[in-house]
Design an enzyme around this catalytic site. Structure first.
Site, PDB file in Angstrom:
ATOM      1  N   HIS A 192      -6.693  -0.397  -7.658  1.00 46.36           N
ATOM      2  CA  HIS A 192      -6.119  -1.030  -6.469  1.00 46.36           C
ATOM      3  C   HIS A 192      -4.642  -0.675  -6.407  1.00 46.36           C
ATOM      4  CE1 HIS A 192      -9.755  -3.266  -5.799  1.00 46.36           C
ATOM      5  NE2 HIS A 192      -9.773  -3.523  -7.107  1.00 46.36           N
ATOM      6  N   TYR A 237       0.794  -1.225   0.000  1.00 42.71           N
ATOM      7  CA  TYR A 237       0.000   0.000   0.000  1.00 42.71           C
ATOM      8  C   TYR A 237       0.828   1.278   0.000  1.00 42.71           C
ATOM      9  CZ  TYR A 237      -3.467  -3.516   0.998  1.00 42.71           C
ATOM     10  OH  TYR A 237      -4.248  -4.641   0.919  1.00 42.71           O
TER      11      TYR A 237
END
Length: 151
Positions: A104, A27
């Site tokens: 994503h 992330y």
């Protein structure tokens, strides 16, 4: 509608409020605010106005999708884990009826088996994954092309 006047809603789902505490290798180690600042700069370069939202409540995410067409011409969404199983969000996205790109930060198709399924993918004009924050730039470029073609 020309991209210079278009509004793009960027909807973040579950756990984005603690993005900086999630696995940096997947992330990027940034905060949600950091991410949104970068997206806003990318959008400005393309002449878009951005509208951001984030929630950890599935019903609220659905309600936002119900109203998104009132405020935006296109949508970028990352529902987080809901991507993989929320048919309620899928149905609400269908109701939204505006061009949407699924994004994503990590490459979900290369991660755990359960993450490889997206129940929203077939409703989106494109999916961008595994490119970190740069994936949002790519999504905005896809939307710019789509809105130009849709005129």
């Amino acid at each position: 509608m020309t991209p210079s006047r278009a509004r793009v809603a960027v909807m973040h789902g579950v756990n984005f409020d603690v993005l900086e505490r999630r696995s940096p290798e997947h992330y990027g180690g940034m905060t949600l605010t950091d991410l949104e600042v970068r997206i806003k700069l990318y959008a400005r370069d393309l002449g878009f106005e951005t509208i951001f939202s984030q929630t950890n409540h599935e019903g609220e995410f659905c309600e936002q999708l119900h109203r998104v067409a009132d405020n935006a011409d296109a949508l970028i969404l990352n529902p987080g884990a809901w991507t993989h199983y929320s048919y309620a969000i899928r149905d609400a996205l269908e109701v939204a009826g505006i061009p949407a790109v699924e994004v994503h930060l990590s490459a979900i198709d290369e991660r755990e088996e359960w993450r490889r399924r997206s129940v929203i993918r077939d409703l989106c004009i494109a999916t961008v994954q595994g490119k970190g924050v740069e994936g949002y730039r790519e999504a905005l470029e896809i939307i710019a092309r789509e809105l130009r073609l849709g005129r």
